[in-house]
Structure formats: C-alpha cells, structure tokens
Design a protein around this motif. Sequence first.
Motif, PDB file in Angstrom:
ATOM      1  N   LEU A  35      14.676  11.328   2.836  1.00  0.00           N
ATOM      2  CA  LEU A  35      14.757  11.099   1.389  1.00  0.00           C
ATOM      3  C   LEU A  35      15.321  12.100   0.573  1.00  0.00           C
ATOM      4  O   LEU A  35      14.848  13.395   0.569  1.00  0.00           O
ATOM      5  N   ALA A  36      16.297  11.767  -0.108  1.00  0.00           N
ATOM      6  CA  ALA A  36      16.847  12.787  -1.221  1.00  0.00           C
ATOM      7  C   ALA A  36      16.716  12.264  -2.633  1.00  0.00           C
ATOM      8  O   ALA A  36      15.664  12.301  -3.411  1.00  0.00           O
ATOM      9  N   MET A  60       4.785  22.562   7.408  1.00  0.00           N
ATOM     10  CA  MET A  60       5.051  21.521   6.499  1.00  0.00           C
ATOM     11  C   MET A  60       3.987  20.769   5.953  1.00  0.00           C
ATOM     12  O   MET A  60       2.707  20.645   6.329  1.00  0.00           O
ATOM     13  N   THR A  61       4.209  20.388   4.761  1.00  0.00           N
ATOM     14  CA  THR A  61       3.304  19.645   3.752  1.00  0.00           C
ATOM     15  C   THR A  61       3.226  18.072   4.109  1.00  0.00           C
ATOM     16  O   THR A  61       4.059  17.448   3.544  1.00  0.00           O
ATOM     17  N   ARG A  62       2.149  17.774   4.561  1.00  0.00           N
ATOM     18  CA  ARG A  62       1.747  16.334   4.619  1.00  0.00           C
ATOM     19  C   ARG A  62       0.957  16.076   3.185  1.00  0.00           C
ATOM     20  O   ARG A  62      -0.332  16.345   3.240  1.00  0.00           O
ATOM     21  N   THR A  63       1.760  15.222   2.487  1.00  0.00           N
ATOM     22  CA  THR A  63       1.053  15.178   1.071  1.00  0.00           C
ATOM     23  C   THR A  63      -0.381  14.473   1.070  1.00  0.00           C
ATOM     24  O   THR A  63      -0.424  13.467   1.960  1.00  0.00           O
ATOM     25  N   GLU A  95      12.091  22.253  10.093  1.00  0.00           N
ATOM     26  CA  GLU A  95      10.908  21.448  10.101  1.00  0.00           C
ATOM     27  C   GLU A  95      11.185  19.885   9.949  1.00  0.00           C
ATOM     28  O   GLU A  95      10.684  19.199  10.482  1.00  0.00           O
ATOM     29  N   ALA A  96      12.271  19.712   8.835  1.00  0.00           N
ATOM     30  CA  ALA A  96      12.785  18.532   8.691  1.00  0.00           C
ATOM     31  C   ALA A  96      13.130  17.632   9.551  1.00  0.00           C
ATOM     32  O   ALA A  96      12.894  16.541   9.967  1.00  0.00           O
ATOM     33  N   GLY A 123      16.616   8.920  -2.915  1.00  0.00           N
ATOM     34  CA  GLY A 123      15.668   7.559  -2.687  1.00  0.00           C
ATOM     35  C   GLY A 123      16.203   6.497  -3.068  1.00  0.00           C
ATOM     36  O   GLY A 123      15.470   5.322  -3.011  1.00  0.00           O
ATOM     37  N   PRO A 182       2.253   6.244  -1.026  1.00  0.00           N
ATOM     38  CA  PRO A 182       3.565   6.945  -0.922  1.00  0.00           C
ATOM     39  C   PRO A 182       4.657   5.813  -1.440  1.00  0.00           C
ATOM     40  O   PRO A 182       5.855   6.333  -1.705  1.00  0.00           O
ATOM     41  N   ASP A 183       4.395   4.530  -1.453  1.00  0.00           N
ATOM     42  CA  ASP A 183       5.025   3.724  -1.764  1.00  0.00           C
ATOM     43  C   ASP A 183       5.278   2.934  -3.180  1.00  0.00           C
ATOM     44  O   ASP A 183       5.645   1.983  -3.601  1.00  0.00           O
ATOM     45  N   LEU A 223       6.791   2.696   2.273  1.00  0.00           N
ATOM     46  CA  LEU A 223       6.543   4.063   2.724  1.00  0.00           C
ATOM     47  C   LEU A 223       5.077   3.988   3.210  1.00  0.00           C
ATOM     48  O   LEU A 223       4.139   3.778   2.492  1.00  0.00           O
ATOM     49  N   SER A 224       4.747   4.788   4.318  1.00  0.00           N
ATOM     50  CA  SER A 224       3.341   4.858   4.685  1.00  0.00           C
ATOM     51  C   SER A 224       3.004   6.411   4.517  1.00  0.00           C
ATOM     52  O   SER A 224       1.818   6.624   4.131  1.00  0.00           O
ATOM     53  N   GLU A 225       3.827   7.293   4.459  1.00  0.00           N
ATOM     54  CA  GLU A 225       3.532   8.792   4.185  1.00  0.00           C
ATOM     55  C   GLU A 225       4.571   9.350   3.585  1.00  0.00           C
ATOM     56  O   GLU A 225       5.625   8.766   3.491  1.00  0.00           O
ATOM     57  N   PHE A 226       4.453  10.517   2.995  1.00  0.00           N
ATOM     58  CA  PHE A 226       5.542  11.258   2.024  1.00  0.00           C
ATOM     59  C   PHE A 226       5.361  12.655   2.596  1.00  0.00           C
ATOM     60  O   PHE A 226       4.149  13.222   2.212  1.00  0.00           O
ATOM     61  N   ILE A 227       6.328  13.266   3.485  1.00  0.00           N
ATOM     62  CA  ILE A 227       5.877  14.545   3.693  1.00  0.00           C
ATOM     63  C   ILE A 227       7.112  15.610   3.149  1.00  0.00           C
ATOM     64  O   ILE A 227       8.325  14.968   2.873  1.00  0.00           O
ATOM     65  N   ARG A 228       6.779  16.674   3.013  1.00  0.00           N
ATOM     66  CA  ARG A 228       7.550  17.707   2.347  1.00  0.00           C
ATOM     67  C   ARG A 228       7.830  18.708   3.109  1.00  0.00           C
ATOM     68  O   ARG A 228       7.153  19.850   3.225  1.00  0.00           O
ATOM     69  N   PRO A 229       8.672  18.870   4.127  1.00  0.00           N
ATOM     70  CA  PRO A 229       8.932  20.091   5.008  1.00  0.00           C
ATOM     71  C   PRO A 229       9.518  21.089   4.200  1.00  0.00           C
ATOM     72  O   PRO A 229      10.128  20.962   3.066  1.00  0.00           O
ATOM     73  N   ALA A 230       9.334  22.556   4.705  1.00  0.00           N
ATOM     74  CA  ALA A 230       9.449  23.538   3.891  1.00  0.00           C
ATOM     75  C   ALA A 230      10.882  24.254   4.628  1.00  0.00           C
ATOM     76  O   ALA A 230      11.538  25.272   4.195  1.00  0.00           O
ATOM     77  N   MET A 235       5.604  10.156  -5.930  1.00  0.00           N
ATOM     78  CA  MET A 235       5.822  11.018  -5.184  1.00  0.00           C
ATOM     79  C   MET A 235       6.865  12.059  -5.525  1.00  0.00           C
ATOM     80  O   MET A 235       6.712  13.282  -5.386  1.00  0.00           O
ATOM     81  N   GLN A 236       7.894  11.406  -5.891  1.00  0.00           N
ATOM     82  CA  GLN A 236       9.259  12.366  -5.947  1.00  0.00           C
ATOM     83  C   GLN A 236       8.967  12.946  -7.470  1.00  0.00           C
ATOM     84  O   GLN A 236       9.809  14.040  -7.703  1.00  0.00           O
ATOM     85  N   HIS A 258      -2.474  11.556  -1.089  1.00  0.00           N
ATOM     86  CA  HIS A 258      -1.748  10.555  -1.833  1.00  0.00           C
ATOM     87  C   HIS A 258      -2.321  10.770  -3.259  1.00  0.00           C
ATOM     88  O   HIS A 258      -2.747   9.913  -4.097  1.00  0.00           O
ATOM     89  N   ALA A 263      10.295  16.713  12.179  1.00  0.00           N
ATOM     90  CA  ALA A 263       9.581  15.918  11.874  1.00  0.00           C
ATOM     91  C   ALA A 263      10.324  14.493  12.121  1.00  0.00           C
ATOM     92  O   ALA A 263       9.722  13.402  12.444  1.00  0.00           O
TER      93      ALA A 263
END
Lengths: 177, 281
Positions: B29-30, A1-4, B14-15, B32, A23-24, B3-10, A68-69, A6, B18
């Motif tokens: 989020l799709a 998983m990619t935890r981005t 994984e999604a 959003g 992120p926001d 949002l505090s974090e933004f993650i991209r599962p593969a 981020m999108q 910032h 998480a």
Amino acid sequence: MTRTSHTVSFTLNGEKKTFDTRPDEKLLTLLRREGYRGTKYGCGQGTCGACTVLVDGKATYACLLYSMQAEGRKVRTIESAGTFDKPGEFQKELIAAGAVQCGYCIPGMVMSATALMESEKDFSDEIVKEYMDGNLCRCTGYEKIWVALRRVLDRREAATAKRPVAGKKTSSKGAKK
Amino acid sequence: MKLSEFIRPASLAEARKALRELGPKGMPLAGGTALHFMQSKTPVTAVDLTGLGLSFIRRKGGFFSIGAATPLSDIQRYRSPRWAMHEICRRISTHQIRNVSTIGGNICRVFPWADLPVVLLAMNARMVIYSGKESEMGADEFFSSQPARLFSGGNLLTAVKIPVLKAQHGFGSVKANRNAAAFSLVTIAALLELDGTTIKSARVAAGSAIPFPKRLPEVEAALVGREAVTDVFKKAAAAGGTAAKWNVREGMSADYMRQLAEVSLLDALERAAEFARGRVD
C-alpha cells in the motif's frame, strides 16, 4: 516491523487525538463516527469531493483513505474552517453570493479552496480550476461558487500587491469545463 | 478490498519479507486509492510502504529517478529542463486523487484506463525492482503483460527512471476523456528524436482504448526516416488506426474509437515535434 494495534493517532484540527479503528475503516467513516459530521459522505468512491479534508495541508478524499493511513499526520476538517457564528472568509462570500443551495458540496469546496489559498501565490484561473476540479456541485452550476471564491482570491492578490484587482482578467464563468 | 491488518515495515527488506510470507493475503500500500476498487473474497493485510523513503524526484546522470511512492501531484509540480512528465500527470483524475495516488500504484497493477504505462513505454523508462537487491527492467519488458506478475514473490518497485530528453528529442502526450476527471478513453504518448527536420527514431504508445497499453510499431515505422511534418504525422496516425483493435467504449463504436485514436495520435506527434523545436510548457 510494526504490526499496528487497531488504533490511530493523528492531529485533528490542531489537537492530538487517538481513535479506535479497524484496518479497513475509511477516514471518512471514522471522522463522522467521532462527530466531525461536516465532512460529508457523497459518492464514497473519490468522485464528488464532498468528503474532502486536508491531510498535511493537501486536499484528500477521506472516502479513499484508510483511517490507518492518517497515523502521525495532520488532518483538518471543515470544522477548522469556521463556525455558524463565525464563518471563514470564503464561507462568508459563499453566503453573500447566494452560492449555497443544498449545501452538501460546500464543506469539500471550502477545504479544497483552503488548500489552494495556503499552497499557492498564483491564483490564476487555471490554478484555481486545478485545485477545485475534484469537487462537484449539482445545484448551482458553479458560477456563484466561482464568484465567491474569486472575490476572496482577488482580495488576497490585491493585499499582497502581486497583481492589482482592477484590470485583472478573470472569468466568472466556466469554473468547470 | 477488505483489510484485516495494517503493518508498517521499517525497511524494504522487512516489507519484502512480510509480503513473501503473506503471499496472496498481503498487499503493498502506498497511496492506497486502487485498493478501494479491487475485489477480493478474503481480507488482506496492507503493508504500508509510505515510510520507506520512496517518495522523491532526483536527476542523476542521464535519468530522472522518481520514487515509487511519489504522489502524482509531486510529479505534476516538478520542473526541470527537458522534463515532460508533468503534462500527463496534470490530466490524471482530480487534485485530491493526485495528492494521494502514486506512480508505483499506477503502474504495478495496470488498470485499463491507466495513463502512465503509455507514457513510460514511449519514454523508454526503466523500472527499478527490489528483490533483496535492486535491478532494472526496461518498459517494453515491464509492460509486456500485467506487471503484477513481477511482484507476487514480495518484490517491490522502488523507482522509475525516466531518460532526460536531449535537445533533439520531443515528447507529446494526449489524453482524450469526457471530462477533466474522467477515466481516459484514449491515451497516446510519442517520443520523437529529430535529426534536423528528419525523424531519426520514434517511440509511440497507446492505451485505454485497447486491452492493454502497448507500443504501435506500425506508427513508428511510418515516421522513421521521414520529415517531421503534418502530412507524415497524418499518415502515421492512419497507420495507427489500423494497427490495433480499438475497444467499444461507453456507447461509442469501435470505429469512433479508432478515429479518436487517430486524432489523438496526430495531436501527440505534433506536440512532440513542437517540444523538439523548443516548446517548454
């Protein structure tokens, strides 16, 4: 998983860019912070269309997109459509038609029209209204904006000879119903 | 929503993992767009589902399968014989919103003004849910209460299956709102199955003017076994008027909303009958 991290990287008006962000943070905020101030903050809630940008060629409210999108995508702002010295085709017609009063809605109008012209071959009134239905103007009542846009679209249709301009039934009224 | 974090599962797995780990601190989020209007006291981690191949429309067997992350504009533009989903998607919000909002976002957390739950109830759609493996749930069960209840454990909606309408089927949807981009005041959807000129079966649903989208069994009962003609539709619409508690909306009385619902019911039924008789637009 990619935890981005910032940061966000995307192609902005043809140039690959990387920006620090949160992120926001909204894409609109990022763009204006980075100097792309042609994209306007209007309602901030996806209603007025002043912040419209193109994301992968599709008209999108920058106020309703987290920055981020935009990762890996192609973003285009009004700065890509023309300049004061060299305005784009629709921008010239807006000036000629006297369609700009306060001008706040115009960047969004231009970007929605750009999406229309790049995506569609059929410029029937119904299709045009569909593409422009997310952009509000509170000065002009839309008529002059509509006239300016129709001039551009009619020229394009004539150029591709899909439909002749003469005899074509289009309305200069009722851009918004 | 912050949002505090933004993650991209593969992957879907994984999604789900998480979201299970994050619990209430995670948010799928799709598109959003809804997240911007949701309130939460604490920031959440966005789990981005857009890279998981969930944006598609395919016809397979007796169903159209729509990926959960498919934007509404894609559904609006898709065309195929006996396809009717474009009708309502064209009426949802603005061009810019339709380019971003997804079918999954519209139905996994139902807002009062949501149109698609009404349509999917009438269409008898089936929702595909990933919980380590995929399973299906019918619209009646899915929308029996807030669907968000189904996803609290990290499960994910992956697709919506719409039955391909048969030749004798007709579908009609009507959305009444103040202007093209406004939220719905009343949304009605109707699916009629005709046997000649007789209504063999009917599924009719309403939303926006009632607390939560639901089918209207009183309307359906007033249709089945009767001729598909305006008089019958009017009586069925009148039954709908008394079948639900219509909300007071934006200065409009409950009685006005009831009348608006009845008119919308009549229009939807007429459109469904026209569809069954060959209307294609």
